[in-house]
Design a protein around this motif. Structure first.
Motif, PDB file in Angstrom:
ATOM      1  N   MET A   1     -26.562  57.835  62.156  1.00 51.95           N
ATOM      2  CA  MET A   1     -27.131  58.751  63.160  1.00 51.95           C
ATOM      3  C   MET A   1     -28.371  58.157  63.825  1.00 51.95           C
ATOM      4  O   MET A   1     -28.705  58.507  64.960  1.00 51.95           O
ATOM      5  CB  MET A   1     -27.562  60.058  62.499  1.00 51.95           C
ATOM      6  CG  MET A   1     -26.431  60.914  62.020  1.00 51.95           C
ATOM      7  SD  MET A   1     -27.160  62.208  60.982  1.00 51.95           S
ATOM      8  CE  MET A   1     -26.440  63.640  61.741  1.00 51.95           C
TER       9      MET A   1
ATOM     10  N   GLN B   1     -33.246  67.751  69.411  1.00 59.12           N
ATOM     11  CA  GLN B   1     -31.913  67.840  68.796  1.00 59.12           C
ATOM     12  C   GLN B   1     -31.704  69.188  68.124  1.00 59.12           C
ATOM     13  O   GLN B   1     -32.634  69.745  67.523  1.00 59.12           O
ATOM     14  CB  GLN B   1     -31.751  66.728  67.736  1.00 59.12           C
ATOM     15  CG  GLN B   1     -30.303  66.560  67.261  1.00 59.12           C
ATOM     16  CD  GLN B   1     -30.194  65.992  65.855  1.00 59.12           C
ATOM     17  OE1 GLN B   1     -30.730  64.924  65.576  1.00 59.12           O
ATOM     18  NE2 GLN B   1     -29.492  66.707  64.983  1.00 59.12           N
ATOM     19  N   ALA B   2     -30.496  69.702  68.236  1.00 57.05           N
ATOM     20  CA  ALA B   2     -30.123  70.907  67.483  1.00 57.05           C
ATOM     21  C   ALA B   2     -29.726  70.499  66.071  1.00 57.05           C
ATOM     22  O   ALA B   2     -29.031  69.495  65.896  1.00 57.05           O
ATOM     23  CB  ALA B   2     -28.941  71.606  68.157  1.00 57.05           C
ATOM     24  N   ILE B   3     -30.167  71.255  65.077  1.00 60.20           N
ATOM     25  CA  ILE B   3     -29.893  70.858  63.687  1.00 60.20           C
ATOM     26  C   ILE B   3     -29.289  71.996  62.852  1.00 60.20           C
ATOM     27  O   ILE B   3     -29.503  73.170  63.129  1.00 60.20           O
ATOM     28  CB  ILE B   3     -31.182  70.388  62.962  1.00 60.20           C
ATOM     29  CG1 ILE B   3     -32.262  71.483  62.983  1.00 60.20           C
ATOM     30  CG2 ILE B   3     -31.693  69.096  63.564  1.00 60.20           C
ATOM     31  CD1 ILE B   3     -33.342  71.287  61.945  1.00 60.20           C
ATOM     32  N   GLY B   4     -28.540  71.577  61.850  1.00 64.29           N
ATOM     33  CA  GLY B   4     -28.084  72.493  60.815  1.00 64.29           C
ATOM     34  C   GLY B   4     -28.789  72.088  59.535  1.00 64.29           C
ATOM     35  O   GLY B   4     -29.703  72.740  59.046  1.00 64.29           O
ATOM     36  N   SER B   5     -28.406  70.920  59.018  1.00 66.38           N
ATOM     37  CA  SER B   5     -29.070  70.382  57.831  1.00 66.38           C
ATOM     38  C   SER B   5     -30.377  69.687  58.203  1.00 66.38           C
ATOM     39  O   SER B   5     -31.263  69.534  57.374  1.00 66.38           O
ATOM     40  CB  SER B   5     -28.153  69.370  57.146  1.00 66.38           C
ATOM     41  OG  SER B   5     -27.982  68.237  57.980  1.00 66.38           O
ATOM     42  N   GLY B   6     -30.467  69.215  59.423  1.00 72.93           N
ATOM     43  CA  GLY B   6     -31.649  68.464  59.857  1.00 72.93           C
ATOM     44  C   GLY B   6     -31.532  66.975  59.594  1.00 72.93           C
ATOM     45  O   GLY B   6     -32.469  66.208  59.848  1.00 72.93           O
ATOM     46  N   THR B   7     -30.367  66.542  59.113  1.00 75.49           N
ATOM     47  CA  THR B   7     -30.188  65.126  58.787  1.00 75.49           C
ATOM     48  C   THR B   7     -30.430  64.221  59.997  1.00 75.49           C
ATOM     49  O   THR B   7     -31.023  63.148  59.875  1.00 75.49           O
ATOM     50  CB  THR B   7     -28.759  64.883  58.242  1.00 75.49           C
ATOM     51  OG1 THR B   7     -28.493  65.872  57.251  1.00 75.49           O
ATOM     52  CG2 THR B   7     -28.630  63.521  57.617  1.00 75.49           C
ATOM     53  N   GLY B   8     -29.999  64.671  61.155  1.00 70.17           N
ATOM     54  CA  GLY B   8     -30.205  63.886  62.375  1.00 70.17           C
ATOM     55  C   GLY B   8     -31.684  63.739  62.711  1.00 70.17           C
ATOM     56  O   GLY B   8     -32.118  62.718  63.250  1.00 70.17           O
TER      57      GLY B   8
ATOM     58  N   THR C   1     -25.492  66.229  71.142  1.00 71.14           N
ATOM     59  CA  THR C   1     -24.797  65.824  69.909  1.00 71.14           C
ATOM     60  C   THR C   1     -23.273  65.959  69.995  1.00 71.14           C
ATOM     61  O   THR C   1     -22.573  65.501  69.088  1.00 71.14           O
ATOM     62  CB  THR C   1     -25.315  66.630  68.719  1.00 71.14           C
ATOM     63  OG1 THR C   1     -25.377  68.016  69.099  1.00 71.14           O
ATOM     64  CG2 THR C   1     -26.698  66.178  68.286  1.00 71.14           C
TER      65      THR C   1
ATOM     66  N   ALA D   1     -23.424  73.617  70.204  1.00 74.30           N
ATOM     67  CA  ALA D   1     -24.603  73.152  69.446  1.00 74.30           C
ATOM     68  C   ALA D   1     -25.565  72.386  70.353  1.00 74.30           C
ATOM     69  O   ALA D   1     -26.783  72.567  70.294  1.00 74.30           O
ATOM     70  CB  ALA D   1     -24.164  72.260  68.281  1.00 74.30           C
TER      71      ALA D   1
ATOM     72  N   PHE E   1     -21.547  63.673  67.247  1.00 70.15           N
ATOM     73  CA  PHE E   1     -22.252  62.529  66.664  1.00 70.15           C
ATOM     74  C   PHE E   1     -21.946  62.349  65.175  1.00 70.15           C
ATOM     75  O   PHE E   1     -22.468  61.428  64.559  1.00 70.15           O
ATOM     76  CB  PHE E   1     -23.735  62.505  67.027  1.00 70.15           C
ATOM     77  CG  PHE E   1     -24.708  63.307  66.234  1.00 70.15           C
ATOM     78  CD1 PHE E   1     -24.352  64.468  65.601  1.00 70.15           C
ATOM     79  CD2 PHE E   1     -26.033  62.885  66.142  1.00 70.15           C
ATOM     80  CE1 PHE E   1     -25.284  65.210  64.886  1.00 70.15           C
ATOM     81  CE2 PHE E   1     -26.969  63.598  65.438  1.00 70.15           C
ATOM     82  CZ  PHE E   1     -26.592  64.765  64.803  1.00 70.15           C
ATOM     83  N   LYS E   2     -21.040  63.176  64.636  1.00 67.44           N
ATOM     84  CA  LYS E   2     -20.494  62.870  63.314  1.00 67.44           C
ATOM     85  C   LYS E   2     -19.701  61.558  63.356  1.00 67.44           C
ATOM     86  O   LYS E   2     -19.521  60.914  62.340  1.00 67.44           O
ATOM     87  CB  LYS E   2     -19.599  64.011  62.807  1.00 67.44           C
ATOM     88  CG  LYS E   2     -20.284  65.366  62.702  1.00 67.44           C
ATOM     89  CD  LYS E   2     -21.399  65.364  61.678  1.00 67.44           C
ATOM     90  CE  LYS E   2     -21.967  66.746  61.399  1.00 67.44           C
ATOM     91  NZ  LYS E   2     -22.652  67.384  62.526  1.00 67.44           N
TER      92      LYS E   2
ATOM     93  N   ASN F   1     -16.480  69.371  62.620  1.00 66.10           N
ATOM     94  CA  ASN F   1     -16.783  68.072  63.234  1.00 66.10           C
ATOM     95  C   ASN F   1     -16.791  66.923  62.229  1.00 66.10           C
ATOM     96  O   ASN F   1     -16.299  65.834  62.516  1.00 66.10           O
ATOM     97  CB  ASN F   1     -18.139  68.120  63.942  1.00 66.10           C
ATOM     98  CG  ASN F   1     -18.101  69.012  65.173  1.00 66.10           C
ATOM     99  OD1 ASN F   1     -17.029  69.386  65.633  1.00 66.10           O
ATOM    100  ND2 ASN F   1     -19.268  69.367  65.691  1.00 66.10           N
TER     101      ASN F   1
END
Ligand SMILES: *Cc1c(COP(=O)(O)O)cnc(C)c1O
Length: 424
Positions: free
Chosen positions: A210, A230-237, A373, A345, A104-105, A132
């Motif tokens: 997004m 949703q799985a997050i890293g930064s949580g931006t999504g 994602t 992810a 989803f990038k 990604n």
């Protein structure tokens, strides 16, 4: 059309249209679209259908596929859910999903690049990525023929495949260190004149891109979901899903309740999980050994105004820590039930959904939107042409860090311009 203001979530002040930061404080900025109803432009392709809620004045030719949303039968049956909808960002032609870098990038890069082009100030975009994001921006920049600098750690170099011939004006810089050192170098490069950073979570074009997941989901579901996974890293999504939901509530036709955010991270490398649950951080070397290292971000936009913490508070959200073992099992169950490969992810989000079902946090009839994602990588590799981006320059993590311009800095900048120029 595409008319908007950019407002600071802290002081409330209107900011210049291309700002990434507020002039007064550290808060996130948010777009305020003049059009309050969700309008789909069926004459426009892909995510540009949602043009009125994207911060652009035009569309970027050759990029901007959107995810597909469908009502699940396979995994829904496994989990005993009646209204589980899947938003799939990836390559799955039978379902109409044609996001060829398979994550989803691909929703973030096209609006960001288009917005960059519209600035018309001849700046060169700098993007740091572990995989990604680099692929998505390389694809969008190639379609738009704009110069792009990708800054990656050496471990990301073999992930830099895209499905179209890379444009000549992409320069790949490998920083001999980890992802964080690549991010730091990219920030120093972006601070030099002629260069500009894309801004990550701070860029409204990334978040509103997004947000298309929620917009597309609502069109399929006919209402806002009660739960969003949703799985997050930064949580931006997660922030983006919350912001899109606020707009949809204002529209009035899709319900009045914000979906509950169920965000998940891969433990033990799960800083947002520890911050939100207040549990003790478990020591672990990160991102080594993670089920998927796209989910690791050491400096997420967590406590800033308009950030992840506020999104969780406002939506009565939850954060899950998912072990590699749980993710591996969920990946297998999902892939067998839905008959498509997904990225690791996305399996983390599936595992969180399983946990929520077991604990009774979601119920059988609840309307749920599960954001897959990324997926379809093996399909894409079988069916599409694949081109590898090559490393152009290798630098030490300390490059460009001297306070005063040094001869070696100047050599490096000259080399970058030569690479961009030799090709344009
Ligand atoms: C980037 C990414 C995520 C996490 O996105 P956030 O920016 O943290 O919302 C999840 N899955 C995939 C496949 C990604 O590429």
């Amino acid at each position: 059309m595409g008319e908007y203001l950019v407002r600071c979530m802290g002081c409330g002040g209107v900011q210049p249209p291309h700002a990434l930061n507020c002039q007064n404080d550290d808060s996130l900025l948010r777009t305020e679209y003049f059009t309050k109803r969700l309008i789909t432009r069926d004459d426009l392709p892909g995510l540009w259908k949602f043009y009125d809620w994207l911060p652009v004045k035009k569309t970027l030719p050759g990029s901007g596929e959107k995810p597909v949303t469908y009502r699940s039968e396979g995994i829904a049956r496994e989990l005993g859910l009646e209204n589980l909808y899947i938003s799939f960002s990836g390559y799955w032609p039978e379902r109409g999903a044609k996001m060829t870098t398979c994550s989803f990038k691909d929703l973030e890069a096209p609006p960001t690049v288009e917005r960059m082009v519209e600035r018309k100030d001849d700046q060169i975009l700098v993007v740091a990525s572990a995989g990604n994001t680099a692929r998505a921006f390389a694809q969008a920049a190639s379609a738009a023929h704009i110069p792009l600098i990708l800054v990656v750690p050496p471990t990301a170099l073999d992930r830099l495949w895209i499905s179209q011939r890379p444009s000549d004006s992409i320069c790949v810089i490998s920083v001999k260190g980890d992802y964080t050192e690549a991010i730091d170098f990219a920030a120093r490069l972006a601070a030099r004149s002629r260069f500009v950073g894309e801004g990550g979570a701070r860029n409204v074009a990334r978040r509103d891109g997004m947000g298309v997941v929620m917009l597309d989901g609502v069109l399929s579901m006919k209402s806002l979901p009660e739960h969003y996974f949703q799985a997050i890293g930064s949580g931006t999504g997660g922030i983006a899903a919350w912001e899109a939901s606020i707009r949809l509530i204002e529209d009035g036709r899709f319900g009045q309740h914000l979906p509950k955010l169920h965000l998940s991270q891969n433990s033990p490398c799960a800083p947002i999980f520890y911050a939100w649950t207040g549990s003790m951080m478990v020591a672990g070397r990160c991102p080594e050994g993670m089920y998927d290292d796209v989910l690791y971000n050491r400096k997420p936009p967590y406590s800033v105004k308009g950030g992840v913490k506020e999104a969780l508070e406002e939506t009565h959200g939850e954060v899950y820590g998912i072990s590699n073992k749980e993710a591996r099992l969920s990946q297998k169950i999902f892939e067998e039930a839905e008959d498509i490969d997904i990225v690791p992810a996305a399996a983390v989000a599936v595992a969180a959904l399983q946990k929520a079902v077991r604990s009774g946090t979601v119920e059988k009839k609840d309307f749920i939107l599960l954001n897959i994602t990324g997926g379809g990588v093996s399909r894409a590799k079988e069916e599409l042409d694949m081109f590898m981006l090559k490393c152009d320059i290798e630098v030490e993590p300390s490059a460009l860090s001297s306070a005063l311009p040094s001869p070696s800095d100047n050599d490096l900048l000259a080399e970058i311009f030569e690479i961009l120029g030799r090709r344009s």
